[in-house]
Design a protein around this motif. Structure first.
Motif, PDB file in Angstrom:
ATOM      1  N   TYR A 192      -9.471  12.787  -6.745  1.00  0.00           N
ATOM      2  CA  TYR A 192     -10.317  11.921  -5.987  1.00  0.00           C
ATOM      3  C   TYR A 192     -11.518  11.918  -6.755  1.00  0.00           C
ATOM      4  O   TYR A 192     -12.693  11.584  -6.126  1.00  0.00           O
ATOM      5  CB  TYR A 192     -10.325  12.219  -4.531  1.00  0.00           C
ATOM      6  CG  TYR A 192      -9.201  12.504  -3.758  1.00  0.00           C
ATOM      7  CD1 TYR A 192      -7.961  11.438  -3.562  1.00  0.00           C
ATOM      8  CD2 TYR A 192      -8.960  13.752  -3.411  1.00  0.00           C
ATOM      9  CE1 TYR A 192      -6.900  11.880  -2.772  1.00  0.00           C
ATOM     10  CE2 TYR A 192      -7.726  14.226  -2.845  1.00  0.00           C
ATOM     11  CZ  TYR A 192      -6.952  13.092  -2.498  1.00  0.00           C
ATOM     12  OH  TYR A 192      -5.531  13.292  -1.917  1.00  0.00           O
ATOM     13  N   TYR A 231      -1.400  18.738  -5.406  1.00  0.00           N
ATOM     14  CA  TYR A 231      -1.325  18.342  -4.280  1.00  0.00           C
ATOM     15  C   TYR A 231      -1.039  19.621  -3.497  1.00  0.00           C
ATOM     16  O   TYR A 231      -1.283  20.111  -2.403  1.00  0.00           O
ATOM     17  CB  TYR A 231      -0.176  17.214  -4.028  1.00  0.00           C
ATOM     18  CG  TYR A 231      -0.925  15.796  -3.980  1.00  0.00           C
ATOM     19  CD1 TYR A 231      -1.789  15.312  -3.223  1.00  0.00           C
ATOM     20  CD2 TYR A 231      -0.331  14.885  -5.011  1.00  0.00           C
ATOM     21  CE1 TYR A 231      -2.063  14.104  -3.308  1.00  0.00           C
ATOM     22  CE2 TYR A 231      -0.941  13.633  -5.376  1.00  0.00           C
ATOM     23  CZ  TYR A 231      -1.773  13.173  -4.270  1.00  0.00           C
ATOM     24  OH  TYR A 231      -2.208  12.009  -4.377  1.00  0.00           O
ATOM     25  N   LYS A 250       1.505   4.080  -3.053  1.00  0.00           N
ATOM     26  CA  LYS A 250       1.231   5.575  -2.825  1.00  0.00           C
ATOM     27  C   LYS A 250       2.504   6.463  -3.111  1.00  0.00           C
ATOM     28  O   LYS A 250       2.302   7.193  -3.878  1.00  0.00           O
ATOM     29  CB  LYS A 250       1.004   5.761  -1.412  1.00  0.00           C
ATOM     30  CG  LYS A 250       0.490   7.339  -1.024  1.00  0.00           C
ATOM     31  CD  LYS A 250       0.105   7.142   0.468  1.00  0.00           C
ATOM     32  CE  LYS A 250      -1.180   6.512   0.557  1.00  0.00           C
ATOM     33  NZ  LYS A 250      -1.600   6.606   1.910  1.00  0.00           N
ATOM     34  N   LYS A 256       2.824   6.571  -7.121  1.00  0.00           N
ATOM     35  CA  LYS A 256       1.505   7.103  -7.298  1.00  0.00           C
ATOM     36  C   LYS A 256       1.162   6.366  -8.518  1.00  0.00           C
ATOM     37  O   LYS A 256       0.722   7.030  -9.499  1.00  0.00           O
ATOM     38  CB  LYS A 256       2.259   8.421  -7.981  1.00  0.00           C
ATOM     39  CG  LYS A 256       2.448   9.451  -6.770  1.00  0.00           C
ATOM     40  CD  LYS A 256       2.929  10.832  -7.046  1.00  0.00           C
ATOM     41  CE  LYS A 256       3.399  11.645  -5.900  1.00  0.00           C
ATOM     42  NZ  LYS A 256       3.937  12.993  -6.330  1.00  0.00           N
ATOM     43  N   THR A 276      -9.427  11.549   5.655  1.00  0.00           N
ATOM     44  CA  THR A 276      -8.162  10.999   5.952  1.00  0.00           C
ATOM     45  C   THR A 276      -7.212  11.419   4.802  1.00  0.00           C
ATOM     46  O   THR A 276      -6.030  11.861   5.279  1.00  0.00           O
ATOM     47  CB  THR A 276      -8.255   9.519   5.801  1.00  0.00           C
ATOM     48  OG1 THR A 276      -9.232   9.059   6.933  1.00  0.00           O
ATOM     49  CG2 THR A 276      -6.828   9.021   6.370  1.00  0.00           C
ATOM     50  N   LYS A 277      -7.318  11.199   3.615  1.00  0.00           N
ATOM     51  CA  LYS A 277      -6.672  11.638   2.626  1.00  0.00           C
ATOM     52  C   LYS A 277      -6.142  13.064   2.551  1.00  0.00           C
ATOM     53  O   LYS A 277      -5.024  13.573   2.353  1.00  0.00           O
ATOM     54  CB  LYS A 277      -7.144  11.097   1.256  1.00  0.00           C
ATOM     55  CG  LYS A 277      -7.142   9.639   0.853  1.00  0.00           C
ATOM     56  CD  LYS A 277      -7.897   9.382  -0.326  1.00  0.00           C
ATOM     57  CE  LYS A 277      -7.976   7.876  -0.449  1.00  0.00           C
ATOM     58  NZ  LYS A 277      -8.635   7.435  -1.790  1.00  0.00           N
ATOM     59  N   LYS A 333      -3.955  14.195   5.361  1.00  0.00           N
ATOM     60  CA  LYS A 333      -2.716  14.002   5.160  1.00  0.00           C
ATOM     61  C   LYS A 333      -1.946  15.051   4.461  1.00  0.00           C
ATOM     62  O   LYS A 333      -0.797  15.179   4.586  1.00  0.00           O
ATOM     63  CB  LYS A 333      -2.435  12.650   4.574  1.00  0.00           C
ATOM     64  CG  LYS A 333      -2.755  11.303   5.706  1.00  0.00           C
ATOM     65  CD  LYS A 333      -2.638  10.081   4.876  1.00  0.00           C
ATOM     66  CE  LYS A 333      -2.851   8.871   5.686  1.00  0.00           C
ATOM     67  NZ  LYS A 333      -2.936   7.528   5.058  1.00  0.00           N
ATOM     68  N   ILE A 334      -2.792  15.635   3.642  1.00  0.00           N
ATOM     69  CA  ILE A 334      -2.339  16.775   2.767  1.00  0.00           C
ATOM     70  C   ILE A 334      -2.059  17.758   3.351  1.00  0.00           C
ATOM     71  O   ILE A 334      -1.111  18.524   3.150  1.00  0.00           O
ATOM     72  CB  ILE A 334      -2.861  16.691   1.319  1.00  0.00           C
ATOM     73  CG1 ILE A 334      -2.790  15.369   0.411  1.00  0.00           C
ATOM     74  CG2 ILE A 334      -2.378  17.928   0.565  1.00  0.00           C
ATOM     75  CD1 ILE A 334      -3.604  15.339  -0.589  1.00  0.00           C
ATOM     76  N   SER A 367       0.913  -1.072   0.099  1.00  0.00           N
ATOM     77  CA  SER A 367      -0.328  -0.029  -0.018  1.00  0.00           C
ATOM     78  C   SER A 367       0.942   1.260   0.153  1.00  0.00           C
ATOM     79  O   SER A 367       0.610   2.210  -0.759  1.00  0.00           O
ATOM     80  CB  SER A 367      -0.819  -0.026   1.290  1.00  0.00           C
ATOM     81  OG  SER A 367      -1.707   1.106   1.389  1.00  0.00           O
ATOM     82  N   GLU A 394     -12.713   7.932   4.141  1.00  0.00           N
ATOM     83  CA  GLU A 394     -11.474   7.929   3.445  1.00  0.00           C
ATOM     84  C   GLU A 394     -11.022   9.268   2.885  1.00  0.00           C
ATOM     85  O   GLU A 394     -10.066   9.635   2.916  1.00  0.00           O
ATOM     86  CB  GLU A 394     -11.774   6.982   2.490  1.00  0.00           C
ATOM     87  CG  GLU A 394     -11.842   5.478   2.863  1.00  0.00           C
ATOM     88  CD  GLU A 394     -12.245   4.542   1.680  1.00  0.00           C
ATOM     89  OE1 GLU A 394     -11.847   4.823   0.444  1.00  0.00           O
ATOM     90  OE2 GLU A 394     -12.591   3.565   2.098  1.00  0.00           O
ATOM     91  N   LEU A 395     -11.942  10.048   2.390  1.00  0.00           N
ATOM     92  CA  LEU A 395     -11.461  11.034   1.628  1.00  0.00           C
ATOM     93  C   LEU A 395     -11.079  12.147   2.605  1.00  0.00           C
ATOM     94  O   LEU A 395      -9.852  13.125   2.509  1.00  0.00           O
ATOM     95  CB  LEU A 395     -12.747  11.671   0.730  1.00  0.00           C
ATOM     96  CG  LEU A 395     -12.312  13.183   0.020  1.00  0.00           C
ATOM     97  CD1 LEU A 395     -11.285  13.225  -0.777  1.00  0.00           C
ATOM     98  CD2 LEU A 395     -13.657  13.851  -0.583  1.00  0.00           C
TER      99      LEU A 395
END
Length: 149
Positions: A113, A76, A45, A48, A142-143, A146-147, A41, A139-140
């Protein structure tokens, strides 16, 4: 070891239609790499990797082109530099941005996304994102966190 594994992953996905992380792990193990699902995983990532539909109709991992990597890096960056906070309200994700930055941040989110997003509305400093399921909304968030954190 990591760079050797990454090179082998790129070779594998170029040679075969790899649809799942489990398939990729099996191929790596057959090549002499001991890996866990968490390692796979992270590697996906870091590299990419993208999932695209192949000619057979199955989905497979592919490496992004240099142009796609550059575009994703810019997207990003836009999101990281403009978003202030993110929260979930039912199937909605609400992102607060710097004043005047919501439209650019929404474009970045849509581009990065899009698979789980039903629709996005951007104001001046707020984005409303309707997600197809509450699980995908989490999930979104969380993503995005992180950014921006």
């Amino acid at each position: 070891m990591k760079s050797k594994r990454h090179n082998r992953i790129l070779e594998i996905i170029n040679e075969k239609e790899i649809e799942t992380q489990e398939e990729l792990a099996e191929e790596l193990k057959a090549s002499g790499f001991e890996v866990t699902q968490a390692t796979i995983s992270r590697d996906i990532k870091i590299l990419k990797l993208l999932k695209v539909q192949s000619m057979s109709g199955k989905y497979r991992y592919v490496a992004p082109t240099k142009e796609e990597r550059n575009l994703n890096d810019k997207l990003y960056s836009i999101l990281a530099n403009s978003a202030i906070s993110v929260e979930k309200v039912d199937k909605f994700v609400v992102v607060k941005t710097l004043t005047g930055a919501a439209s650019a941040a929404a474009e970045a989110i849509d581009s990065l996304y899009s698979a789980d997003i039903a629709g996005t509305i951007a104001g001046d400093n707020t984005i409303f994102i309707l997600i197809r399921t509450e699980e995908k909304a989490l999930e979104l968030i969380t993503k995005i966190r992180k950014i921006i954190l």
